[in-house]
Design an enzyme around this catalytic site. Structure first.
Site, mmCIF file in Angstrom:
data_model
loop_
_atom_site.group_PDB
_atom_site.id
_atom_site.type_symbol
_atom_site.label_atom_id
_atom_site.label_comp_id
_atom_site.label_asym_id
_atom_site.label_seq_id
_atom_site.Cartn_x
_atom_site.Cartn_y
_atom_site.Cartn_z
ATOM 1 N N THR A 176 6.131 0.091 8.061
ATOM 2 C CA THR A 176 6.661 1.454 8.153
ATOM 3 C C THR A 176 7.392 1.641 9.475
ATOM 4 O O THR A 176 8.394 2.348 9.562
ATOM 5 C CB THR A 176 5.522 2.475 7.978
ATOM 6 O OG1 THR A 176 4.952 2.276 6.689
ATOM 7 C CG2 THR A 176 6.039 3.905 8.084
ATOM 8 N N GLY A 225 -2.234 0.375 10.028
ATOM 9 C CA GLY A 225 -3.084 -0.307 9.050
ATOM 10 C C GLY A 225 -4.246 -1.077 9.626
ATOM 11 O O GLY A 225 -5.279 -1.220 8.972
ATOM 12 N N GLU A 226 -4.103 -1.601 10.818
ATOM 13 C CA GLU A 226 -5.118 -2.524 11.319
ATOM 14 C C GLU A 226 -6.180 -1.863 12.185
ATOM 15 O O GLU A 226 -7.354 -2.225 12.137
ATOM 16 C CB GLU A 226 -4.431 -3.665 12.080
ATOM 17 C CG GLU A 226 -3.715 -4.615 11.125
ATOM 18 C CD GLU A 226 -2.803 -5.588 11.833
ATOM 19 O OE1 GLU A 226 -1.791 -5.124 12.406
ATOM 20 O OE2 GLU A 226 -3.083 -6.787 11.818
ATOM 21 N N GLY A 239 0.805 -1.225 0.000
ATOM 22 C CA GLY A 239 0.000 0.000 0.000
ATOM 23 C C GLY A 239 0.829 1.262 0.000
ATOM 24 O O GLY A 239 0.422 2.269 0.563
ATOM 25 N N GLY A 240 1.982 1.226 -0.627
ATOM 26 C CA GLY A 240 2.792 2.434 -0.719
ATOM 27 C C GLY A 240 3.961 2.469 0.241
ATOM 28 O O GLY A 240 4.544 3.534 0.483
ATOM 29 N N SER A 241 4.353 1.318 0.795
ATOM 30 C CA SER A 241 5.413 1.339 1.810
ATOM 31 C C SER A 241 6.790 1.631 1.222
ATOM 32 O O SER A 241 7.664 2.117 1.944
ATOM 33 C CB SER A 241 5.435 0.014 2.590
ATOM 34 O OG SER A 241 5.749 -1.072 1.743
ATOM 35 N N GLY A 299 2.184 1.659 14.108
ATOM 36 C CA GLY A 299 1.426 0.959 13.074
ATOM 37 C C GLY A 299 0.061 1.589 12.899
ATOM 38 O O GLY A 299 -0.565 2.010 13.872
#
Lengths: 156, 752, 290
Positions: free
Chosen positions: B529, B707-708, B486-488, B705
């Site tokens: 990230t 994302g979750e 996703g763009g990391s 983090g």
């Protein structure tokens, strides 16, 4: 029974011929015969839009078109969108708006959006959402995709 | 580590992603785009039954079909004894993992792999599948976790014994594990409460729904070297899984990750990779490509658990929660390993609690083996607890955000499962939500309502390695091993640029495979990230140190006397840019770092949603949505926003329409994107985001983090909004139109 | 997918002759949005696929005030809903053609194909029924005509016999005071198969107050799309208001014979028939008043 057929067609402006079995879909031909893997297989039954191409300028799911049907017609894929060394404004806006995460649905969305702007150069948000409803994206929640299309429409 | 949030040059900006042009032009190579000379195509024969003993498999007819090159069954997999292995995000018994790759004696779910074929093309491979004769003895099946726990339920795994709070039972069972978190005195806590709410909830099995189906291409060479190209969240995890499943040394396996079309946790476990490798070996060492159909993705790859959850909470009139109790039953699918542990961690994580008890049960059922899905287990848990919290607030007449603020955890509080929180941002996030214009905007119109919910996720650090090389023109090539979903690439390159004091454009990142970089854990657990960012920070520090040394040698001065700032080396009035120095390097400068950072720091989100309910049809329209989250430091804010938006969208799908539907024979009947209904662009509004930056002290740039967390609150937020719109408390996911109509009918019957 | 041959038919007779020769092992390809999926999923078998898209009458889309509308069986939805005369005179057809699949399905899918697929849940069939469409069926040497409500006989089965194929659909010109609508219920806002679909048309009297005639047809509540004549007849002479709509809706509800499946329970479907029938009638009347 398994004899192949010669199909003469125009893909991204280039006249060409290919060999395929009648049972092969246009998606399969593009990917496996012609090496144009920009069109993606997400569902292979018309429910996700990842394989979208323009057939005689009309947006279609290439998984629901037979390769032999391309005879005498024109096909436009994501590989043909950029021209003259420049990205298409939609491609540029997708990048600027971070409208892709994994990117697998992006080629389909780009062609769907191009087809929208061909018909309606100045769509509303609701019109964009309606037109893109046949393209599934699981990463973005569509927000940035819709913004990118609206922004591209302003640019074009 | 202290940082100031204002002095960054690269971090916080929004540059274009390095892989962007490839992805908008169709040039990027995803797993299914891989093509090798002499390549064969493989397909899998799958069980039509939910539970059956395999009596016999006869592939002789298939092998006579022209163009068929190999057929494999479980007999081709090495026998593996019980061994517990940590593979990516989950711990598994390898014998079960092997049985899930190809069923040995029993099939345990509709779609369970039974055999595989390699042929000259995919059509021939499909024709061959139809020629394989499998004789089954159909057994009774069980799909529901609660039913699977009952005494007369069919047993899936004869050797399974319950791990009962750490002690192994001795009777056959479908309950793999019972875990418990306990604190204080529950009875005392409930006795102190002025209001108690207790409800039971049910959530359906749902799928990650990535748009790219699973795929793998493998070549097993004559020298027993195995090469694999695949879409995966972690090349090293694939390598380790293959080494265990195929019983060959890790060094003989080279995994090259392609671009990946979404994962969300579902592309960690291998399915096709070992089959493609075995087929390649059997087919005369030709490469074999396998891709799943969408139906196979849904029937046979990891969904996340359906669950039954009971929550009881009590609070005093002043809004203090006095006790909280929960029981979570998670359906693991055919083999143990549901995310019930994580669910137990999430369910009360937002609140300071003196008295609590949480019981979790991991239960096997005749469904596909669950795999990770974005904050695994979190959405189920938060749906239950955040609905009850909303009801407590309502009964006490306290604003739902205010109620949460009064109980919110802060630094020094303890999580329900023990550890102490360090710097966290729940309070700031709740305050950001409360002061957001959305929360105070008037909401008028019939059957409209606004709901809020909060959510927690613990995040993960994991192991990361990276290498960078300084080019003679001063640009830097960065090699990393975290697949970019996703763009990391951008967020990792930005951190190296920041560290080196160079422009983002001077860093060229590349994601490589197991042959080309040090070990990396999967892109999962919201860690990339953070963790790979840590690695490139270390790489950057090493490069700067080496470059400083070279500058000192060039000037022939002690290294201590050379200053470094913003990509410029200075000594006593002399200055040399990074680029100038790079041009003078005689011996190349390269640096690598491997890290395993521990202080990843959890994140919290608070979501606000407005809905309108069509009370005649039960359909829910999402009118407005805002996601606020404590994101630590947003390296590339656009992609952080994207994580919040994407997580919210998946959560909304889970809340309203997504579910596995089985027939009475235990067959999944909605294995298509037509009937497994993920949200379309027309089902969602714009999703506003609020990035609350409470820097994580455990990271050089404050990264947490992200994302979750955003998939945790949506289901509860939508449920709470539906309650305010239509007056019904929904306790079952999805909150589909039929269920809402039924709930409204029950409500009006009760009222009458 | 199993192997098959592919032929482009020159005209309707050619296509019908090929069908007859193949003895049930040939399939007509129009938009392909159902056929190709069915072949791929082995739900049907074929030795020959006959592409009829090059046949002018099968692609035709024409309107005249005297004759009404002719829709070639393979004319794709996107041409239909962009056609000025269809937009003006056949609102129920517009409703249906613009909600079959997404834009990319509408680029290929045809009403003729939707009809021949004979799904109980087909969106276009109730709309065609309330617009009183007639099917023109081509045989090797002749033609026959069948009212659209009689075309489907069972799930996936039609009146088409050996050597017969659907060439076109004829819709009469709408009388004055006519309005129609097709509504369906789906859980998402696009892309789903109808849980229930309801088509309604009305003809109002000169004062636009009373209903002169009405037709109501349902999708996804019986083995075939269901024409509920008694529901429409019950509105004859009635004032066009919610009370009358509710009465008709109750008759439609009673006529529905839904089953429970993954898309909805029988009970929920019956409930939706009532809701959607009222809404469709209200919309048809609103359009008739324009």
């Amino acid at each position: 029974m398994k004899s192949k057929v010669i199909v003469a067609t125009t893909i991204n402006g280039e006249e060409l011929e290919f060999l395929c079995e009648p049972r092969q879909s246009l998606l399969e031909v593009l990917r496996d015969v012609l090496g144009l893997t920009g069109a993606k297989e997400g569902c292979n039954n018309g429910n996700c839009g990842a394989c979208n191409v323009l057939l005689d300028g009309v947006l279609v799911n290439s998984c629901l078109v037979l390769g032999v049907e391309a005879e005498g017609r024109t096909v436009e894929t994501v590989e043909g969108m950029a021209s003259g060394g420049q990205l298409h404004p939609l491609q540029q806006k997708f990048l600027e708006h971070a409208a892709l995460q994994c990117g697998i649905c992006t080629p389909g969305f780009l062609l769907a959006a191009k087809s929208l702007l061909d018909h309606n150069p100045d769509p509303t948000e609701a019109e964009v959402r309606h037109w893109l409803a046949g393209n599934l994206c699981r990463c973005t929640g569509y927000d940035k995709i819709v913004r990118a299309v609206l922004d591209a429409a302003d640019t074009v | 580590m202290t940082t100031t949030t204002t002095s960054y040059k690269v971090i916080g900006s929004r540059p274009l992603r390095p892989d962007g042009v490839d992805k908008v032009t169709g040039r990027a190579i995803y797993g299914a785009d891989v093509r090798l000379p002499g390549m064969l195509y493989g397909k899998v024969l799958r069980s039509p039954h939910a539970h059956a003993r395999i009596v016999s498999i006869d592939a002789s007819a298939a092998l006579t079909l022209r163009g068929v090159r190999a057929v494999i069954t479980a007999q081709d997999l090495p026998a593996i004894g019980d061994k517990i292995a940590d593979l990516g995000e989950s711990v598994v018994n390898l014998r079960y993992a092997s049985n899930n790759i190809l069923a040995h004696d029993k099939v345990l779910y509709h779609g369970h792999a039974v055999a595989a074929v390699a042929a000259d093309n995919v059509h021939i491979a499909e024709e061959a599948l139809a020629l394989i004769k499998v004789e089954y003895e159909v057994l009774p099946h069980v799909l529901d976790g609660k039913q699977a726990m009952s005494a007369n339920a069919p047993i899936l795994l004869d050797d399974l014994r319950t791990n009962e709070l750490g002690k192994l039972g001795n009777a056959p069972t479908n309950v793999a594990e019972h875990i418990r978190h306990q604190r204080g005195d529950l009875d005392k806590g409930f006795a102190e409460a002025d209001v108690i709410v207790e409800r039971t909830f049910h959530t359906a099995t749902v799928h990650q729904g990535y748009i790219e189906p699973q795929n793998a291409t493998a070549l097993w060479n004559e020298d027993d070297q195995v090469f694999v190209w695949c879409s995966t969240q972690g090349a090293f995890s694939v390598q380790e899984q293959l080494a265990e499943l195929l019983q060959i040394p890790i060094s003989r396996i080279t995994v090259t990750p392609t671009e990946i079309g979404g994962g969300f946790g579902g592309k960690i476990n291998v399915y096709l990779d070992p089959l493609a490798a075995l087929l390649s070996r059997k087919a005369g060492h030709r490469p074999v490509k396998m891709t799943m159909t969408r139906a196979e993705v849904l029937t046979s790859t990891g969904p996340t658990s359906g669950s039954h959850i009971r929550v009881k909470m009590g609070a005093r009139r002043d809004g203090t929660i006095t006790a909280a109790q929960a029981e979570l039953i998670y359906e693991a699918g055919a083999y143990p390993g549901s995310p019930v542990g994580a669910g137990c961690g999430v369910i009360f994580a937002n609140y300071r609690l003196e008295n609590l008890q949480i019981d979790g049960y991991d239960v096997v059922v005749n469904r596909p083996k669950a795999s990770a899905y974005r904050a695994p287990g979190g959405t189920n848990a938060a749906f239950a607890s955040e609905t009850v919290v909303d009801e407590l607030a309502e009964k006490l007449g306290i604003d739902p955000i205010e109620f949460r603020l009064r109980n919110a955890v802060r630094e020094g509080d303890r999580r329900p499962d023990g550890p102490e929180y360090k710097r966290i941002g729940l309070i700031e996030t709740l305050e950001a939500a409360r002061s957001h214009p959305h929360y105070t905007a008037p909401l008028t119109g019939k059957h409209r309502g606004r709901g809020v919910a909060a959510g927690y996720w613990g995040n993960w650090g994991g192991k990361s390695s990276a290498t960078a090389t300084v080019n003679s023109d001063g640009t830097v090539n960065l090699i990393e091993g975290s697949t970019d979903i996703g763009g990391s690439r951008a967020s990792i390159a930005m951190q190296l640029a920041e560290t080196l004091g160079l422009p983002y454009e001077d860093i060229r990142p590349q994601v490589v495979g197991t042959a080309s970089v040090g070990y990396n854990d999967v892109t999962g657990g919201s860690r990339t990230t953070f963790g790979t960012g840590w690695a490139v920070y270390e790489v950057g520090k090493k490069i700067l140190a080496e470059m400083r040394q070279r500058a000192a040698e060039y000037w022939d001065v002690p290294v201590e006397s050379v200053q470094v700032a913003d990509g410029v080396f200075a000594h006593n009035g002399d200055q040399m840019s990074f680029r100038e120095l790079a041009g003078k390097l005689d011996t190349p400068v390269t640096a690598s770092a491997s890290v395993h950072p521990q202080n990843y720091g959890p994140g919290f989100g608070v979501h606000i949603v407005d809905v309108e309910v069509d009370v005649e049809t039960g359909k829910v329209e999402i009118l407005r949505y805002t996601a606020a989250q404590d994101v630590g430091k947003a390296i590339h804010p656009s992609y952080v926003e994207g994580q919040l938006q994407g997580g919210a969208a998946q959560g909304i799908g889970w809340a309203l329409n997504e579910e596995y539907v089985y027939d009475d024979k235990g067959r999944l009947v909605n294995a298509s994107l037509l009937d497994y209904r993920m949200p379309t662009a027309l089902d969602l509004p714009m999703i506003d985001t609020v990035l609350v930056e409470a820097p994580n002290p455990g990271h050089p740039y404050g990264v947490r983090g992200v994302g979750e967390v955003p998939i945790v609150p949506p289901a509860a937020a939508v449920a709470n909004a539906i309650y305010r719109a239509a007056g019904v408390r929904m306790t079952e996911l999805p909150m589909s139109p039929a269920r809402i109509v039924a709930a409204l009918a029950t409500q009006s019957t009760n009222a009458a | 997918m199993q192997p098959f041959r592919y032929i482009r038919a020159h005209n309707a007779e050619h296509a019908a002759t090929l069908l007859q020769q193949q003895d049930g092992r040939a399939r007509i390809l129009a938009g392909g949005t159902d056929l190709i999926v069915a072949l791929r999923e082995h739900r049907i078998e074929a030795d020959l696929v006959i592409d009829v898209k090059g046949i002018p009458e099968v692609e035709e889309l024409s309107f005249s005030p005297g004759e009404g509308l002719r829709i070639g069986a393979a004319a794709p939805c996107h041409r239909i809903y962009r056609h000025a005369d269809v937009l003006h005179h056949y609102p129920g057809i517009i409703d249906a053609a613009s909600l079959i699949g997404g834009i990319q399905i509408q680029g290929r899918a045809s009403l003729g194909g939707n009809l021949c697929n004979a799904s109980p849940a087909a969106d276009s069939i109730p709309a065609l029924i309330v617009h009183s469409a007639i099917c023109e069926i081509a045989l090797p040497q002749s033609r026959r005509r069948v009212p659209v409500e009689e075309f489907c006989v069972a799930p996936g089965k039609t009146v088409l016999g050996r050597g017969e194929f659907l060439a076109s659909l004829h819709l009469p010109p709408p009388p004055p005071g006519f309005g129609a609508a097709y509504l369906r219920f789906i859980p998402r806002n696009e892309m789903d198969i109808a849980v229930v679909g309801v088509g309604a048309s009305v003809q109002l009297d000169a004062e636009r107050r009373h209903i002169r005639s009405a037709r109501i047809a349902l999708a996804a509540v019986a083995p075939t799309p269901l024409f509920v004549q008694e529901a429409g007849d019950a509105l004859i002479g009635a004032e066009a208001n919610e009370e009358a709509f509710a009465r008709a809706a109750e008759i439609a509800r009673a006529a529905a014979r839904p089953i429970s499946d993954m898309r909805g329970t029988a009970e929920f479907r019956r409930h939706l028939v009532g809701v959607l029938t009222q809404r469709a009638l209200a919309k048809a009347v609103e359009r008739a008043n324009k």
